[in-house]
Design an enzyme around this catalytic site. Structure first.
Site, PDB file in Angstrom:
ATOM      1  N   SER A  20      35.901 -12.826  53.043  1.00 36.99           N
ATOM      2  CA  SER A  20      36.638 -11.747  52.378  1.00 36.99           C
ATOM      3  C   SER A  20      38.121 -12.033  52.226  1.00 36.99           C
ATOM      4  CB  SER A  20      36.451 -10.432  53.146  1.00 36.99           C
ATOM      5  OG  SER A  20      36.942 -10.544  54.473  1.00 36.99           O
ATOM      6  N   ASP A  60      44.465  -3.385  55.228  1.00 38.75           N
ATOM      7  CA  ASP A  60      43.420  -2.592  55.873  1.00 38.75           C
ATOM      8  C   ASP A  60      43.208  -3.128  57.281  1.00 38.75           C
ATOM      9  OD1 ASP A  60      41.883  -4.900  55.617  1.00 38.75           O
ATOM     10  OD2 ASP A  60      40.586  -4.117  54.035  1.00 38.75           O
ATOM     11  N   HIS A 106      42.718  -7.238  56.704  1.00 39.44           N
ATOM     12  CA  HIS A 106      43.258  -8.091  55.647  1.00 39.44           C
ATOM     13  C   HIS A 106      44.734  -7.824  55.383  1.00 39.44           C
ATOM     14  CE1 HIS A 106      38.896  -7.510  54.898  1.00 39.44           C
ATOM     15  NE2 HIS A 106      38.939  -8.813  54.750  1.00 39.44           N
TER      16      HIS A 106
END
Length: 401
Positions: free
Chosen positions: A72, A362, A365
């Site tokens: 991600s 978040d 990240h």
């Protein structure tokens, strides 16, 4: 943590939305967010003319293809096309993109591959699953990354349908077959050999596998040092396969400070201090990864693999956020609970008004601004950040050959 002074508005209109938020434009010339601006790409017109005149796409010397593999941290939207919960396809993700729409990136704006593309003077690579990846867009490269994956195929099983690294490499092979039908096998091989690759793996093998639940299967199977050795041995197979598929310049990121991200602070820290157990991971893993890359380069007789010290790059702004213009490196911009580190970032979450002063977007990240700090070290960092050389040196050296 609520932000009572936030006056932004979010309105849904059918499937679209607009967001009106205050923005901060930092004028400091030393600010990493203003270091790089995209270069013009006149070769796109040449490619289009070549397509009309020749019926096939010529290989442009102005562009360097870019290939992205991993999780991600570098996924730019592949999971949008999959039935999985590991997606960033809803607001407020993408809030600072030109369209203010979620793009599939786990960011408020651009992620690391996007910013690397800026430095390459190219447009961002498209997700491999995007239907727009065809024709001349194939010459730019492709992003094969998928949120939730790891080195091991059993990592991220809770996310169900994600593109495991073995499948990403299969897609890379398929990509080359598609490109070969357009420009021929020789030009395809040259484009891949001369291209740049970035691979980011490993973090999920700990937070979404070994430490996912108490007494996880892998933690019962391996003591942590043995698990690390096992991961590195499996990673060797992945990197060797990447070489077999033609990659000759590969940036390999190590594991960052897992114990310092907001998600782990929320679960494991009462004082805001990084969790010592999770901080053992990069201490054990990164030196062994560095040794593996050195061994592979010796085996291949060339500096194919470049070690990216993601741990140090992150710890710089985590330990001294003010130096980089951040007001906090502990609290996420978007989330809820302690440090905004609990659960997902959604339209109902706390949302900071100025993403430029938050290091984390978040629970896991970085913000776009933090990503720009990181990529600035990709480009010009000394050997303690980029070994054996930084990306600017690579680009300059390869331009002479």
């Amino acid at each position: 943590m609520a932000f009572s002074n936030w006056e932004g508005k979010v309105k849904d209109v059918h499937d679209s939305y607009y967001i009106n938020l205050p923005r901060c434009r930092l004028a400091d010339p030393g600010n990493p967010s203003s270091v790089c601006t995209p270069m013009a790409a006149p070769w796109r017109l040449l490619l289009a003319l070549g397509l009309l005149a020749l019926g096939t796409l010529p290989l442009s010397s102005a562009a360097r293809a870019f290939f992205v593999f991993g999780d991600s941290l570098v996924d730019n939207g592949n999971n949008n096309y999959l039935a999985t919960t590991a997606r960033a396809d809803a607001p407020p993700y993408g809030i600072d993109t030109p369209s203010h729409r979620a793009t599939g990136r786990f960011s408020n704006g651009k992620n690391v591959p996007d910013i690397v593309s800026e430095y390459l003077g190219a447009e961002s690579t498209l997700p491999y699953l995007s239907p727009e990846l065809r024709g001349e867009r194939l010459l730019v490269g492709a992003n094969f990354a998928s949120a939730g994956i790891g080195i091991l195929n059993d990592t991220g099983i809770q996310f169900a349908n994600i593109i495991r690294i073995t499948k990403q490499l299969q897609y890379f092979e398929q990509y080359q077959q598609r490109l070969s039908s357009l420009i021929g096998p020789e030009k395809t091989q040259r484009l891949v050999n001369e291209g740049l690759a970035l691979i980011t793996l490993g973090g999920n093998d700990f937070v979404n596998n070994y430490y996912l639940v108490p007494f996880s299967l892998r933690s019962r199977q391996f003591a942590l040092p043995d698990y690390v050795r096992y991961l590195v041995s499996e990673y060797k197979k992945i990197l060797s396969r990447l070489y077999e598929l033609g990659s000759r310049r590969v940036l390999v990121t190590g594991i960052g400070p897992l114990g310092c991200v907001p998600a782990e602070l929320a679960l494991r820290s009462r004082t805001g201090a990084c969790d010592p157990e999770l901080q053992r991971v990069p201490d054990l893993y990164n030196p062994q990864l560095m040794q593996l890359l050195s061994d592979l380069n010796t085996q291949y007789g060339s500096d194919v693999f470049v070690a990216v010290n993601a741990y140090k790059m992150h710890m710089d702004f985590i330990t001294n956020p003010g130096q980089f213009g951040f007001i906090t490196s502990r609290v996420a911009c978007c989330g809820q609970g302690p440090y905004n580190g609990i659960g997902l970032c959604t339209i109902l979450s706390n949302l900071c008004p100025n993403r430029n002063v938050f290091a984390f977007w978040d629970a896991f990240h970085p913000t776009e601004r933090a990503n720009r700090v990181i990529v600035s070290q990709f480009m010009t960092g000394p050997q303690e950040y980029m070994s054996p050389m930084n990306l600017s040196s690579i680009l300059a050296m390869d331009a002479r050959t």
